[in-house]
Structures are given as C-alpha cells and as structure tokens.
Design an enzyme around this catalytic site. Structure first.
Site, PDB file in Angstrom:
ATOM      1  N   LYS A 198      -3.083   6.771  12.078  1.00 48.57           N
ATOM      2  CA  LYS A 198      -3.469   5.953  10.878  1.00 48.57           C
ATOM      3  C   LYS A 198      -4.379   4.696  11.183  1.00 48.57           C
ATOM      4  O   LYS A 198      -4.060   3.962  11.792  1.00 48.57           O
ATOM      5  CB  LYS A 198      -2.347   5.411  10.156  1.00 48.57           C
ATOM      6  CG  LYS A 198      -2.392   4.459   9.179  1.00 48.57           C
ATOM      7  CD  LYS A 198      -1.105   4.310   8.174  1.00 48.57           C
ATOM      8  CE  LYS A 198      -1.072   3.287   7.057  1.00 48.57           C
ATOM      9  NZ  LYS A 198       0.143   3.204   6.559  1.00 48.57           N
ATOM     10  N   LYS A 251      -4.889   9.739   8.497  1.00 45.29           N
ATOM     11  CA  LYS A 251      -5.147   8.937   7.586  1.00 45.29           C
ATOM     12  C   LYS A 251      -6.107   7.900   7.623  1.00 45.29           C
ATOM     13  O   LYS A 251      -6.028   7.217   8.672  1.00 45.29           O
ATOM     14  CB  LYS A 251      -3.856   8.412   6.914  1.00 45.29           C
ATOM     15  CG  LYS A 251      -3.806   7.718   5.636  1.00 45.29           C
ATOM     16  CD  LYS A 251      -2.474   6.963   5.280  1.00 45.29           C
ATOM     17  CE  LYS A 251      -2.480   6.097   4.377  1.00 45.29           C
ATOM     18  NZ  LYS A 251      -1.337   5.460   4.164  1.00 45.29           N
TER      19      LYS A 251
HETATM   20  C1  PBG Z   1       1.569   1.471   4.174  1.00 48.82           C
HETATM   21  C2  PBG Z   1       0.875   2.420   3.598  1.00 48.82           C
HETATM   22  C3  PBG Z   1      -0.563   2.581   3.212  1.00 48.82           C
HETATM   23  C4  PBG Z   1      -0.826   3.649   2.413  1.00 48.82           C
HETATM   24  C5  PBG Z   1       0.498   4.323   2.308  1.00 48.82           C
HETATM   25  N1  PBG Z   1       1.313   3.625   2.935  1.00 48.82           N
HETATM   26  C6  PBG Z   1      -1.729   1.669   3.659  1.00 48.82           C
HETATM   27  C7  PBG Z   1      -1.724   0.423   3.800  1.00 48.82           C
HETATM   28  O1  PBG Z   1      -1.477  -0.405   2.819  1.00 48.82           O
HETATM   29  O2  PBG Z   1      -2.011   0.015   4.838  1.00 48.82           O
HETATM   30  C8  PBG Z   1      -2.047   3.934   1.999  1.00 48.82           C
HETATM   31  C9  PBG Z   1      -2.150   5.120   0.858  1.00 48.82           C
HETATM   32  C10 PBG Z   1      -3.277   5.150   0.158  1.00 48.82           C
HETATM   33  O3  PBG Z   1      -4.170   4.132   0.080  1.00 48.82           O
HETATM   34  O4  PBG Z   1      -3.337   6.084  -0.601  1.00 48.82           O
HETATM   35  N2  PBG Z   1       2.421   1.811   5.279  1.00 48.82           N
HETATM   36 ZN    ZN Z   2       3.232  -0.201   5.766  1.00 52.66          ZN
END
Ligand code: PBG
Ligand code: ZN
Length: 326
Positions: A198, A251
């Site tokens: 991620k 991601k």
């Molecule tokens: C945080 C989280 C994020 C997303 C899902 N869970 C990112 C973040 O704020 O760092 C992003 C999902 C999206 O942008 O659709 N754990």
């Molecule tokens: Zn988070």
C-alpha cells in the site's frame, strides 16, 4: 513486398475477436466498498465521489441486497464512528459501527461475503492508522502497541460475523498479530486479505472525505510505501505471506500495474487490486463533463487490472460494471 505476418486477420470480425480475447472481467471479480455511519435513513453523497454515499446501517443492508442481486459476491465495509479517541475505541468495540453493520448484513444477506477493513485511522482523533504516544504531534505511529489494537479489532469484527479480515494500516507484523488473535479466539478458518503493498498516495484524497480519516497532522509516509519503490513491495508481500496472509492487495491500482504484475509473479495466492477513490473521482469528473465515455473507460481499466495479474478488483464502479456486464 507484402507482409507475411498479418495479426489483423484475427481482428477481422467481432466473433473472431471474441474467440481470441485473452482477458475477461466478470462480476465475480468485483468487490464493492461501502461506508457505514451511525443513525437511521442516512444516505449522504460524498461530494468528491459522485454516486458514492455514506449510509446508515438500514441503508447499508438495502445496498447489500442490491449488490448481491447484481451478482457481486462481496463488499468491503468502512466505518465512520460517532466518537474518535486516542485508543481507536470505535474500531474494536463490540458495538462499533463496522461490527453492527457486519452483523446486520450477514443477517439480511448471509451469502454475501463481508470483508472488513481493519485499521484505526477512521477511529483515532488524529486520523493516523495507529497508536501515538500521548501528546505526540509529530505523527510517529508506535508499531507494536498498534498491533495489540488491531488484534482486538479483528477479533471483534470476526465475532460480529465478518467473513474476511483486511488489515490496511501497513504496520510491521500486522498479519501475524491478527492471525494469532483470530486463532486464539477460535477463528482459525477466517481468511486474511492483507493490504500488503500500500503506497502513500495522493489518490486517497476523496476517500479521506468519505471516511473522515485525513491525518490531522503529518502524513502516512512512515508506514505507507514510497511510490518510487517496487523492490520494497516484494519484501512486504513476502513478509505477509510468511505471516499467514491468504490473499494480497496492491493499492492504488492504476498507477501501480507494474506492482500488480510483480506481486502476481512472486506469489501463489489471489491478488486483489484496489481501484481507489481518486481514480474513481477522475473518471467520474471527466464523464460527467462528457469528456470520456464512462462505460468504455471503466471497462478498459478493469480489464487492464486483470491483464496485469489482479484476480479481484475493489472498485466503486462495481455496481455499474455489474450492470454493464449484464
Ligand atoms: C486507510 C485506508 C485508505 C484507503 C482505505 N483504507 C487510505 C488512506 O487514507 O491512507 C483508501 C481507499 C481509497 O482511496 O479508495 N487505512
Ligand atoms: Zn488506516
């Protein structure tokens, strides 16, 4: 003089093109994200994500039925709690918003696979994905104390009926900690879908509006990965597999298709790609302006994720895609 090799021969009519098509997206590949808020009869559109709503649990249940009727096998739940604190109580409380939403969905639509996002950022008052030293304003997330909270969160989500635990906070050792927690509580058969690679991405902007989870200070670069790195992604997935991850996620997806490809080559578990909020918002904005053909752009993008090696795609376009797929 004339070309001997003529790839165009196999493109000459639609049925022939259909026969030689290598990659096919199906509705079974899709996972639809939903945002649960406290209250009743609430359906609040997210300004930066047209067509995406914060929903109270009664509405989540309606939505879950619709998703299931469209043939989409799974949803992933995010929660926006009433209260946020330094212990992320709303994340691991047995009456937390995601726990209540999971239980309600499983009761109404037992066959829908409920994935829960396991992280703290929606539940901490500072918006970071982990535990901070009291009074810390630098945002230095403490790894191991966070693991304890994540373990508690996963177990309470499992108790609420969640089918898959998806930790997304990029803490070191989070898969192992959650696996131990689940096994000790008797959930040794519950799979973990790890957000293994991620990246620290600007494409999460609209999600942070939707989930009300923007960090109040600092950023997430001490735990999420540098977009410039790919070797590190392989390191992360190896660790997560060793710790017992059943599935891996990359991601964001669109700017990271090389990573999807590499993760697919380096592993033998299902790989999911998260087509994140900013990717969705860009397509929506352009299509609402009439600048691109939404259906064609979305289906081309989803097909490309699969071509890159994704087995599953988390996408806010899932319901539309399911309709277009018929
Ligand atoms: C945080 C989280 C994020 C997303 C899902 N869970 C990112 C973040 O704020 O760092 C992003 C999902 C999206 O942008 O659709 N754990
Ligand atoms: Zn988070």
């Amino acid at each position: 003089m004339f070309p001997k090799h003529r790839p165009r021969r196999l493109r000459s009519h639609p049925q022939l093109r259909r026969m030689v098509q290598e990659t096919v997206v199906t509705t079974s590949d899709l996972i639809y994200p939903l945002f649960a808020v406290p209250g009743e009869s609430i359906s609040q559109e997210v300004t930066s994500m047209p067509g995406v709503y914060q929903l109270s649990i009664d509405k989540i249940v309606e939505e879950a039925k619709e998703v299931y009727d469209l043939g989409i096998p799974s949803i992933i739940l995010f929660g926006i709690p009433d209260d946020k604190d330094s212990e992320a109580t709303g994340a691991w409380h047995d009456h937390g918003i995601v726990q209540k939403a999971s239980a309600a969905v499983k009761k109404a639509v037992p066959d829908l696979v409920v994935i829960v996002d396991t992280c703290l950022c929606e539940y901490t008052q500072h918006g970071h994905c982990g535990y901070l030293e009291t009074g810390d304003l630098t945002g230095r997330v403490l790894n191991d104390p966070t693991l304890e909270l994540l373990k508690k969160t996963a177990v309470s989500q499992a108790n609420a009926g969640a089918d898959i635990i998806a930790p997304s906070g990029m803490m070191d050792g989070f898969v192992q900690a959650i696996r131990e927690g689940l096994d000790t509580a008797g959930f040794e058969d519950l799979p973990i879908l790890s957000y293994a690679a991620k990246y620290s991405s600007a494409y999460y902007g609209p999600f942070r509006d939707a989930a009300d989870s923007a960090p109040q200070f600092g950023d997430r670069r001490t735990y999420q990965m540098d977009p410039a790195n790919s070797r590190e992604a392989i390191k992360e997935i190896e660790l997560d597999l060793n710790e017992g991850a059943d599935m891996l996620m990359v991601k964001p997806a669109l700017a990271y298709m090389d990573i999807i490809w590499q993760v697919k080559q380096a592993s033998n578990v299902p790989v999911a790609a998260y087509n994140v909020s900013g990717e969705y918002s860009m397509v929506k904005a352009a299509s609402l302006n009439g600048w691109v053909d939404e259906e064609r752009v979305v289906m081309e993008t989803l097909t490309s994720f699969k071509r890159s090696g994704a087995d599953l795609i988390l996408t806010y376009h899932a319901k539309d895609a399911a309709r277009w797929l018929g």
